[in-house]
Write a protein that holds these residues in place. Structure first.
Motif, PDB file in Angstrom:
ATOM      1  N   SER A 181       0.847  -1.200   0.000  1.00 45.41           N
ATOM      2  CA  SER A 181       0.000   0.000   0.000  1.00 45.41           C
ATOM      3  C   SER A 181       0.877   1.242   0.000  1.00 45.41           C
ATOM      4  CB  SER A 181      -0.910   0.009   1.234  1.00 45.41           C
ATOM      5  OG  SER A 181      -1.593  -1.214   1.341  1.00 45.41           O
ATOM      6  N   GLU A 182       2.009   1.141   0.670  1.00 38.20           N
ATOM      7  CA  GLU A 182       2.975   2.248   0.691  1.00 38.20           C
ATOM      8  C   GLU A 182       4.370   1.652   0.725  1.00 38.20           C
ATOM      9  OE1 GLU A 182       2.454   4.897   4.040  1.00 38.20           O
ATOM     10  OE2 GLU A 182       0.273   4.945   3.717  1.00 38.20           O
ATOM     11  N   GLY A 183       5.359   2.489   0.399  1.00 38.81           N
ATOM     12  CA  GLY A 183       6.750   2.063   0.533  1.00 38.81           C
ATOM     13  C   GLY A 183       7.417   1.849  -0.802  1.00 38.81           C
ATOM     14  N   THR A 184       8.727   1.673  -0.745  1.00 41.13           N
ATOM     15  CA  THR A 184       9.486   1.442  -1.963  1.00 41.13           C
ATOM     16  C   THR A 184      10.048   0.036  -1.951  1.00 41.13           C
ATOM     17  OG1 THR A 184      11.515   2.278  -0.966  1.00 41.13           O
ATOM     18  CG2 THR A 184      10.145   3.870  -2.165  1.00 41.13           C
ATOM     19  N   HIS A 185      10.175  -0.521  -3.144  1.00 42.30           N
ATOM     20  CA  HIS A 185      10.668  -1.884  -3.278  1.00 42.30           C
ATOM     21  C   HIS A 185      11.594  -1.938  -4.487  1.00 42.30           C
ATOM     22  CE1 HIS A 185       9.689  -6.359  -4.325  1.00 42.30           C
ATOM     23  NE2 HIS A 185      10.880  -6.228  -3.762  1.00 42.30           N
ATOM     24  N   MET A 186      12.890  -2.026  -4.219  1.00 40.68           N
ATOM     25  CA  MET A 186      13.875  -2.091  -5.293  1.00 40.68           C
ATOM     26  C   MET A 186      14.496  -3.474  -5.304  1.00 40.68           C
ATOM     27  SD  MET A 186      13.986   1.061  -6.489  1.00 40.68           S
ATOM     28  CE  MET A 186      15.548   1.113  -7.381  1.00 40.68           C
ATOM     29  N   MET A 187      14.725  -3.994  -6.495  1.00 42.43           N
ATOM     30  CA  MET A 187      15.492  -5.236  -6.592  1.00 42.43           C
ATOM     31  C   MET A 187      16.311  -5.171  -7.865  1.00 42.43           C
ATOM     32  SD  MET A 187      14.209  -9.191  -6.507  1.00 42.43           S
ATOM     33  CE  MET A 187      15.323 -10.498  -7.018  1.00 42.43           C
ATOM     34  N   MET A 188      17.593  -5.410  -7.752  1.00 44.45           N
ATOM     35  CA  MET A 188      18.501  -5.384  -8.895  1.00 44.45           C
ATOM     36  C   MET A 188      18.275  -4.129  -9.737  1.00 44.45           C
ATOM     37  SD  MET A 188      17.812  -9.330  -9.878  1.00 44.45           S
ATOM     38  CE  MET A 188      19.081  -9.621 -11.090  1.00 44.45           C
ATOM     39  N   ASP A 189      18.219  -2.992  -9.083  1.00 41.90           N
ATOM     40  CA  ASP A 189      18.067  -1.693  -9.752  1.00 41.90           C
ATOM     41  C   ASP A 189      16.697  -1.479 -10.388  1.00 41.90           C
ATOM     42  OD1 ASP A 189      20.616  -0.928  -9.073  1.00 41.90           O
ATOM     43  OD2 ASP A 189      21.475  -1.879 -10.876  1.00 41.90           O
ATOM     44  N   ALA A 190      15.780  -2.412 -10.182  1.00 42.07           N
ATOM     45  CA  ALA A 190      14.442  -2.205 -10.745  1.00 42.07           C
ATOM     46  C   ALA A 190      13.520  -1.678  -9.646  1.00 42.07           C
ATOM     47  CB  ALA A 190      13.901  -3.510 -11.300  1.00 42.07           C
ATOM     48  N   ASP A 191      12.737  -0.673 -10.012  1.00 38.85           N
ATOM     49  CA  ASP A 191      11.771  -0.128  -9.054  1.00 38.85           C
ATOM     50  C   ASP A 191      10.469  -0.910  -9.187  1.00 38.85           C
ATOM     51  OD1 ASP A 191      10.078   1.259  -7.482  1.00 38.85           O
ATOM     52  OD2 ASP A 191      10.544   3.238  -8.323  1.00 38.85           O
ATOM     53  N   LEU A 192      10.331  -1.930  -8.361  1.00 46.18           N
ATOM     54  CA  LEU A 192       9.217  -2.866  -8.536  1.00 46.18           C
ATOM     55  C   LEU A 192       7.884  -2.283  -8.091  1.00 46.18           C
ATOM     56  CD1 LEU A 192      11.003  -6.167  -7.530  1.00 46.18           C
ATOM     57  CD2 LEU A 192      10.620  -5.215  -9.805  1.00 46.18           C
ATOM     58  N   ALA A 193       7.921  -1.256  -7.248  1.00 41.98           N
ATOM     59  CA  ALA A 193       6.663  -0.647  -6.817  1.00 41.98           C
ATOM     60  C   ALA A 193       6.000   0.108  -7.967  1.00 41.98           C
ATOM     61  CB  ALA A 193       6.913   0.286  -5.634  1.00 41.98           C
ATOM     62  N   GLU A 194       6.814   0.462  -8.970  1.00 41.89           N
ATOM     63  CA  GLU A 194       6.282   1.257 -10.085  1.00 41.89           C
ATOM     64  C   GLU A 194       5.994   0.428 -11.337  1.00 41.89           C
ATOM     65  OE1 GLU A 194       5.620   4.588  -9.924  1.00 41.89           O
ATOM     66  OE2 GLU A 194       6.099   4.410  -7.790  1.00 41.89           O
ATOM     67  N   ALA A 195       6.450  -0.835 -11.348  1.00 44.07           N
ATOM     68  CA  ALA A 195       6.345  -1.640 -12.574  1.00 44.07           C
ATOM     69  C   ALA A 195       4.907  -2.089 -12.827  1.00 44.07           C
ATOM     70  CB  ALA A 195       7.249  -2.860 -12.474  1.00 44.07           C
ATOM     71  N   ASP A 196       4.579  -2.321 -14.114  1.00 43.04           N
ATOM     72  CA  ASP A 196       3.217  -2.819 -14.401  1.00 43.04           C
ATOM     73  C   ASP A 196       3.195  -4.342 -14.344  1.00 43.04           C
ATOM     74  OD1 ASP A 196       4.009  -3.990 -16.820  1.00 43.04           O
ATOM     75  OD2 ASP A 196       3.535  -2.194 -17.969  1.00 43.04           O
ATOM     76  N   ASP A 197       1.993  -4.895 -14.482  1.00 42.07           N
ATOM     77  CA  ASP A 197       1.814  -6.327 -14.253  1.00 42.07           C
ATOM     78  C   ASP A 197       2.685  -7.182 -15.176  1.00 42.07           C
ATOM     79  OD1 ASP A 197      -0.037  -8.467 -12.911  1.00 42.07           O
ATOM     80  OD2 ASP A 197       0.011  -8.979 -15.045  1.00 42.07           O
ATOM     81  N   GLY A 198       2.743  -6.805 -16.454  1.00 46.35           N
ATOM     82  CA  GLY A 198       3.542  -7.579 -17.409  1.00 46.35           C
ATOM     83  C   GLY A 198       5.018  -7.549 -17.054  1.00 46.35           C
ATOM     84  N   GLU A 199       5.497  -6.378 -16.664  1.00 45.44           N
ATOM     85  CA  GLU A 199       6.909  -6.254 -16.280  1.00 45.44           C
ATOM     86  C   GLU A 199       7.204  -7.090 -15.043  1.00 45.44           C
ATOM     87  OE1 GLU A 199       7.670  -1.673 -17.886  1.00 45.44           O
ATOM     88  OE2 GLU A 199       6.943  -2.009 -15.846  1.00 45.44           O
ATOM     89  N   LEU A 200       6.287  -7.040 -14.071  1.00 41.76           N
ATOM     90  CA  LEU A 200       6.486  -7.813 -12.839  1.00 41.76           C
ATOM     91  C   LEU A 200       6.518  -9.311 -13.141  1.00 41.76           C
ATOM     92  CD1 LEU A 200       4.293  -6.002 -10.154  1.00 41.76           C
ATOM     93  CD2 LEU A 200       6.772  -5.923 -10.490  1.00 41.76           C
ATOM     94  N   THR A 201       5.608  -9.734 -14.056  1.00 40.25           N
ATOM     95  CA  THR A 201       5.551 -11.155 -14.389  1.00 40.25           C
ATOM     96  C   THR A 201       6.880 -11.622 -14.979  1.00 40.25           C
ATOM     97  OG1 THR A 201       3.182 -10.990 -14.794  1.00 40.25           O
ATOM     98  CG2 THR A 201       4.300 -12.880 -15.742  1.00 40.25           C
ATOM     99  N   ARG A 202       7.384 -10.835 -15.925  1.00 34.02           N
ATOM    100  CA  ARG A 202       8.672 -11.213 -16.548  1.00 34.02           C
ATOM    101  C   ARG A 202       9.814 -11.177 -15.526  1.00 34.02           C
ATOM    102  NH1 ARG A 202       6.345  -8.752 -20.708  1.00 34.02           N
ATOM    103  NH2 ARG A 202       7.081  -6.674 -20.179  1.00 34.02           N
ATOM    104  N   PHE A 203       9.790 -10.159 -14.686  1.00 28.68           N
ATOM    105  CA  PHE A 203      10.847 -10.017 -13.680  1.00 28.68           C
ATOM    106  C   PHE A 203      10.859 -11.226 -12.745  1.00 28.68           C
ATOM    107  CE2 PHE A 203      12.723  -8.648  -9.726  1.00 28.68           C
ATOM    108  CZ  PHE A 203      13.833  -7.924 -10.135  1.00 28.68           C
ATOM    109  N   ARG A 204       9.664 -11.581 -12.295  1.00 32.00           N
ATOM    110  CA  ARG A 204       9.486 -12.705 -11.381  1.00 32.00           C
ATOM    111  C   ARG A 204      10.010 -13.981 -12.024  1.00 32.00           C
ATOM    112  NH1 ARG A 204       4.121 -11.469 -10.304  1.00 32.00           N
ATOM    113  NH2 ARG A 204       3.284 -13.119 -11.608  1.00 32.00           N
TER     114      ARG A 204
END
Ligand SMILES: Nc1ncnc2c1ncn2[C@@H]1O[C@H](COP(=O)(O)OP(=O)(O)OP(=O)(O)O)[C@@H](O)[C@H]1O
Ligand SMILES: [Mg+2]
Lengths: 400, 230
Positions: free
Chosen positions: B63-86
């Motif tokens: 709901s709030e907060g930042t989430h970075m992994m390997m230089d990717a800002d995952l809190a801002e990514a869309d569903d397709g990007e998250l799926t591929r990242f995962r």
């Protein structure tokens, strides 16, 4: 896509009993579809066959001659009267016959003398239509030979053939003598050579067949003829042939289709009814597949969640379920097609259908169309469930 | 430990529901995870372990907060990007060894790779076979999940989590449903893979013995990080 096909296949094979049940449902719908097509098609063929069986497919007559109008003087009244003393006749006809006989698709050509006459036996008088035909063309249009119920199908110059109803009305038998008076007021006596039953009321009551040459004398037509009738091998070609002959001869040419508009209306209505039934069969299949696929999606929620968690995209999930539905549709429709074919193949050809029998023409069953349409319908029906599958939330579905 | 963390989450808040029914499950969590770490996430039932793992695994958005992994800002990514990242970078192991019932052990292991490539390749098969060998199941390659024991299935799930050589594996009570021996077996595997590949493992557990085998512990209580050991 290849991997989606593999997963869809595994789903398809995972519960054989359920899949078999689904496929049977689809197969049944497809069988109905094919049966309806074969029946409607067969019925149309039968009706056409029965209709065109005893009638000419193309008829050539003289054009009606209307006197040309003279520019009327202002204030004057002009009455136009047809010249009734002149007979409608085709004066030059011999050259056409050979030409038409050699035309492709034409199977019979029959030049005829036609006219009205009275059959007189003592006090009894019956109006009849006379068919003056060449003896060897007797059965060219209506199959008189095989419609004989008494006597023989020959046309000696003093013999006539009459319908059984006329024979009944006047109490006539084969071998009896009878007077015929034409509308040209010529009269002569004939012997009844035979009695036929065509199964067409008007013909059986009013038609008499006589020798072409005798009819000439009776109707005062020393060289011309009344009409030429043709039969063609494929009745659908008749309108085109008629048009062509009309241009070539300048005569009034009519195709059987011109005078049977009602038949075509009936056939049209029939095929519309068939279409409606087929649409409903397809809709039933679609609803069945959609609900089965929805259930499948519910059952596999957990698996979908795992795949989504593993980073499998929504599009892949959609593909899997659409393919699964399509697979069911394809197998079901092929099974249904085989079933329908096996059930319908033993039916006799339309020409041999007895009254009371179903006129089924497997060739018109639209088997390929049924398979393609059903498979397509199944794919479309699976889209909604597949999209629902793609929206499954992995966290909820895995439910840790 | 290297200086830049693999995962850096700051002020993660998770609220469920809205209005009167709203409840806050995570109250501003800060976590850093580094390559090569084997981290235990401890806490009583309901403390928010699964929720945190879901967020770190991009299955759920904070709901709030930042989430970075390997230089990717995952809190801002869309569903397709998250799926591929995962798919490429994160592996999961769940408590109830969730395998696909219509696929064999080997096919289950290949699944994350095959789905993103659109087909199964010989290279995937080789890697899956090696992973199954590593988890001691080479003789069960062609078995379906239904024909395997719970411990065996969980080992297949571990192999599957590793097929794409992810940087991070999230394991939510991976031994919670297993007997002592199978649990030890699975933990041995996770420890071994952690050492051999440098993959970072975050393992939620109630089990102190399992937490003790990790290089670091993070404690969670009522949606807040409490002092961890190590
Ligand atoms: N979708 C949700 N809607 C509302 N509340 C939720 C939802 N998911 C989790 N919660 C609540 O969040 C809190 C934390 O849940 P979570 O599953 O993260 O705990 P946990 O630490 O994993 O517990 P356990 O050890 O029992 O698995 C619980 O009180 C739970 O009721
Ligand atoms: Mg939990």
């Amino acid at each position: 896509m290849r991997y989606a096909v593999k997963i869809a296949f595994r789903h398809f094979l995972s519960s054989p009993a359920q899949t078999a049940l689904l496929i049977s449902g689809v197969a049944l719908g497809v069988t109905v579809f094919i049966f309806m097509s074969a029946l409607i098609g067969g019925l149309a063929q039968l009706l056409t066959l029965r209709t065109v069986g005893s009638i000419p497919h193309v008829t050539l007559e003289m054009r009606e001659r209307s006197p040309g109008l003279i520019n009327p003087v202002t204030g004057a009244q002009l009455a136009v009267q047809k010249d009734l003393s002149r007979r409608q006749q085709i004066a030059v006809w011999q050259p056409f016959i050979a030409q038409m006989e050699s035309a492709s698709g034409v199977i019979a050509v029959s030049p005829q003398i036609r006219g009205s006459a009275f059959l007189i036996r003592g006090q009894a008088i019956a109006p009849v239509g006379v068919f003056g035909v060449l003896p060897d063309k007797l059965s060219a249009i209506a199959d008189i030979s095989s419609a004989m119920v008494a006597g023989s199908a020959t046309l000696p110059s003093d013999g006539i053939l009459i319908g059984w109803k006329l024979a009944d009305d006047l109490g006539l038998h084969v071998g009896q003598a009878i007077q015929v008076r034409s509308d040209r007021q010529r009269e002569r006596s004939f012997r009844i050579s035979g009695i036929f039953s065509l199964g067409i009321a008007s013909a059986d009551r009013q038609a008499i067949y006589m020798n072409f040459t005798t009819a000439r004398a009776l109707f005062d037509l020393p060289s011309g003829i009344s009409r030429i009738e043709l039969k063609v091998s494929s009745v659908g070609q008749a309108p085109r042939l008629a048009e062509m002959l009309g241009r070539a001869t300048g005569l009034k040419v009519t195709s059987w289709t011109d005078e049977n508009a009602q038949l075509f209306e009936a056939l049209d209505a029939q095929s519309r009814t068939g279409t409606i039934i087929k649409v409903f069969a397809l809709l039933t299949i679609m609803i069945g597949i959609a609900s089965a696929m929805l259930l499948s999606v519910m059952r596999r929620r957990n698996e979908i969640g795992i795949m989504r968690a593993a980073g499998v995209g929504r599009l892949f999930i959609v593909q899997v379920f659409v393919l699964e539905g399509t697979l069911i549709g394809a197998t079901g429709s092929i099974a249904g097609a085989l079933l329908a074919w096996a059930a319908l193949a033993p039916f006799p050809p339309i020409a041999q259908v007895k009254s009371g029998g179903l006129p089924i023409d497997v060739g018109q069953g639209g088997i390929l169309i049924a398979i393609v349409l059903t498979t397509l319908a199944a794919a479309i029906a699976s889209i909604l469930p597949a999209r629902r599958a793609a929206r499954v939330d992995p966290v909820e579905a895995i439910g840790q | 430990m290297s200086d830049t963390p693999l995962v850096r989450a700051r002020g993660l808040v998770k609220r469920f529901g809205s209005g009167d029914a709203e409840s806050t499950v995570l109250h501003g969590i800060d976590v850093d995870l580094y390559r090569g770490e084997l981290v235990a996430l401890q806490g009583p039932s309901g403390s928010g372990k699964s929720t945190l793992l879901s967020i770190l695994g991009t299955l759920m958005r904070p709901s709030e907060g930042t989430h970075m992994m390997m230089d990717a800002d995952l809190a801002e990514a869309d569903d397709g990007e998250l799926t591929r990242f995962r798919n490429q970078n994160i592996g999961f192991v769940f408590q109830f060894h969730h395998l696909l019932p219509d696929l064999t052990a080997e096919e289950n292991v290949m699944m994350p790779a095959a789905a993103s490539a659109g087909r199964e390749t010989a290279a995937m098969r080789t890697r899956a076979a090696a992973l199954l060998d590593a988890v001691g199941l080479s003789d069960r390659r062609h078995y379906r999940p239904g024909a395997m024991s719970g411990g065996q299935r969980q080992r297949v799930a571990v192999a599957r989590a590793l097929i794409n050589a992810p940087a991070l594996v999230l394991a939510d009570e991976p031994t919670g449903n297993l007997d002592r021996e199978s649990a030890d077996n699975v933990m041995d595997l996770l420890g071994r893979f952690n050492l051999e590949t440098g993959t970072c493992f975050l393992i939620s557990t109630h089990d102190v013995k399992i937490a003790d085998r990790c290089s670091r512990q993070v404690g969670l209580l009522d949606g807040r990080v409490v002092e961890g050991k190590g």
